[in-house]
Design an enzyme around this catalytic site. Structure first.
Site, mmCIF file in Angstrom:
data_model
loop_
_atom_site.group_PDB
_atom_site.id
_atom_site.type_symbol
_atom_site.label_atom_id
_atom_site.label_comp_id
_atom_site.label_asym_id
_atom_site.label_seq_id
_atom_site.Cartn_x
_atom_site.Cartn_y
_atom_site.Cartn_z
ATOM 1 N N CYS A 87 0.853 -1.198 0.000
ATOM 2 C CA CYS A 87 0.000 0.000 0.000
ATOM 3 C C CYS A 87 0.885 1.242 0.000
ATOM 4 O O CYS A 87 1.507 1.556 1.015
ATOM 5 C CB CYS A 87 -0.909 -0.018 1.234
ATOM 6 N N CYS A 93 -0.307 4.040 2.415
ATOM 7 C CA CYS A 93 -0.008 3.795 3.829
ATOM 8 C C CYS A 93 1.487 3.966 4.129
ATOM 9 O O CYS A 93 1.853 4.542 5.146
ATOM 10 C CB CYS A 93 -0.397 2.367 4.238
ATOM 11 N N ASP A 94 2.327 3.441 3.267
ATOM 12 C CA ASP A 94 3.742 3.291 3.627
ATOM 13 C C ASP A 94 4.706 4.136 2.800
ATOM 14 O O ASP A 94 5.897 4.188 3.107
ATOM 15 C CB ASP A 94 4.144 1.810 3.494
#
Ligand SMILES: Cc1cc2nc3c(=O)[nH]c(=O)nc-3n(C[C@H](O)[C@H](O)[C@H](O)COP(=O)(O)OP(=O)(O)OC[C@H]3O[C@@H](n4cnc5c(N)ncnc54)[C@H](O)[C@@H]3O)c2cc1C
Lengths: 104, 310
Positions: B132, B135-136
């Site tokens: 993701c 997200c990261d």
């Protein structure tokens, strides 16, 4: 009912978290895993209404992110007297969250 | 004993297919519950911009799905998110879904569990492998990442990573050519800090200081070489979420649900909709079409069934 949580910002994290206890979530508005974790936390806080819920928007709070040495979202921390006693990055289901919180 | 919740129709999965089915079922006056493992929205929540959805020239995927969820909730559908399914009973006349908290029963059920990203099949000690970029990705500002997969997702996500400030991208694709849309490929290739290697696979990833050491194999000559990257992002396709239905519902050899023209499965009262169905085209619009048909077919099934039978 969605759990609202107390928003913490770069301006007030030092003061508000200095002796804080509870669950602190680092999130990002359009992050899918954060959204999924929030739905789980809605249930967690219904079952644990006395646990304080604190939230930090990672995009708006780089200083708080750095202070907590956090780069990825979602990250959940359990705080006791302002100290991080447990930390988990990524998704958890309700059972895992309950165990994570209780064992912290 | 878990609390029992009884409905006409259960819908498993709250992506576009499941939520469209919920809208049609609720409007047909079926008492409907939608049970979602994570958050409603499904794969569209992962899509930064959707540009092929009629009525919106361009819209963020999560925003689109929030609007659909508001419509579903407004129609009185019972929506249970973050619900972990522990047991399913699909074969009998009364369908049962047992979650961590409740026992749901329904006279019919629609399976709309979609797909999930395929994980890299490697034993590794590295925690720098991600699926993701929203997200990261921010953790890799000013750093070098490896992107595995040269399909639409790989190219779109690489563009997103660059927009976050990633300084260098190495993309590897196992096939001879990348299969992403030409326009997206052109946009990424226009960046000077992107290198794309085709016919290349990842054979090992090991933790190396703050980053990882990756072994890449050139499939044209079987030669391996090792490169250091700060992190790895994997976009190598999707697989059907059908593990809970295995051995009960008929699946094809890739794990997709085999369904008839009205999306009926091999079991009476069990319908399927969306990406989880065996078919050629998987989009939001085709998921909506499936959701519509499955809900209407389930409604007809319930209407036609002799009283007391379902
Ligand atoms: C990166 C990417 C970009 C895309 N871009 C576009 C685009 O621009 N335009 C377009 O039209 N299409 C696009 N697609 C395709 C589109 O997202 C899918 O076709 C669509 O989301 C399918 O909807 P669905 O409801 O069938 O499945 P999904 O969206 O996958 O939803 C299924 C839901 O079921 C839930 N679930 C799974 N298992 C269970 C279980 N056991 N119990 C309960 N719930 C469960 C999941 O959590 C999920 O929420 C894209 C796909 C990807 C991967």
């Amino acid at each position: 009912m969605p759990a609202e949580g107390i928003p913490i910002t770069d301006a007030d994290f030092k003061e508000k978290l200095e002796h804080a206890a509870g669950v602190l979530m680092f999130y990002k508005k359009l992050c899918p895993n954060c959204k999924a974790l929030e739905k789980m936390l809605d249930k967690f806080f219904v079952a644990n209404p006395d646990v304080p819920y604190l939230r930090i928007d990672s995009e708006e709070c780089p200083a708080a992110m750095a202070a907590f040495n956090t780069e990825r979202v979602p990250t959940i921390c359990v705080l006791q007297d302002g100290k991080v006693v447990a930390r988990k990055v990524g998704l958890m289901n309700l059972r895992e969250m309950t165990e994570f919180y209780q064992s912290a | 004993m878990k609390q029992s919740r009884d409905f006409d129709l259960l819908i498993l999965g709250g992506g576009m297919a499941g939520m469209t089915a919920a809208i049609f079922a609720a409007r047909a006056n079926l008492k409907t519950a939608l049970i979602e493992e994570h958050a409603c929205g499904g794969l569209a929540n992962w899509t930064n911009t959707v540009e092929n959805f009629p009525s919106h020239v361009s819209i963020n995927g999560m925003e689109l799905m929030e609007r659909v969820l508001a419509q579903v909730e407004n129609l009185g559908v019972e929506v249970d998110q973050a619900a972990e399914v522990e047991r399913l009973e699909l074969a009998g006349p009364l369908k049962e879904v047992e979650t961590g908290e409740y026992l749901y029963t329904g006279k019919a059920i629609i399976l709309a569990t979609g797909r999930q990203p395929i994980r890299l099949r490697l034993e590794t000690d590295s925690d720098r492998i991600h699926y993701c970029s929203v997200c990261d990705g921010s953790a890799y500002k000013g750093k070098k990442v490896l992107v595995v997969g040269g399909g639409n997702s790989g190219f779109d996500e690489s563009l997103y990573l660059l927009s976050l400030g990633v300084s260098q991208i190495l993309m590897v694709e196992a096939l001879k050519e990348c299969c992403a849309a030409e326009t997206t490929q052109d946009r990424l290739r226009a960046h000077g800090n992107v290198e794309i290697r085709t016919c290349t696979t990842v054979t090992a990833i090991e933790k190396d200081g703050q980053g990882c050491r990756v072994t890449l194999k050139d499939r044209t000559n079987d030669q391996s070489r090792s490169v250091y990257v700060d992190g790895v992002f994997v976009f190598i396709g999707q697989k059907a979420n059908t593990l809970p239905f295995r051995g009960v519902v008929e699946l094809d050899r890739y794990g997709y649900i085999v369904a008839g023209p009205n999306l009926e499965t091999n079991l009476p009262g069990v319908y399927a909709a969306g990406d989880v169905v065996q078919k050629d085209y998987r989009y939001l619009t085709t998921a909506m079409a499936d959701g519509t048909i499955a809900a209407l077919a389930a409604e007809k099934y319930l209407r036609d069934a002799p009283a007391g039978e379902v």
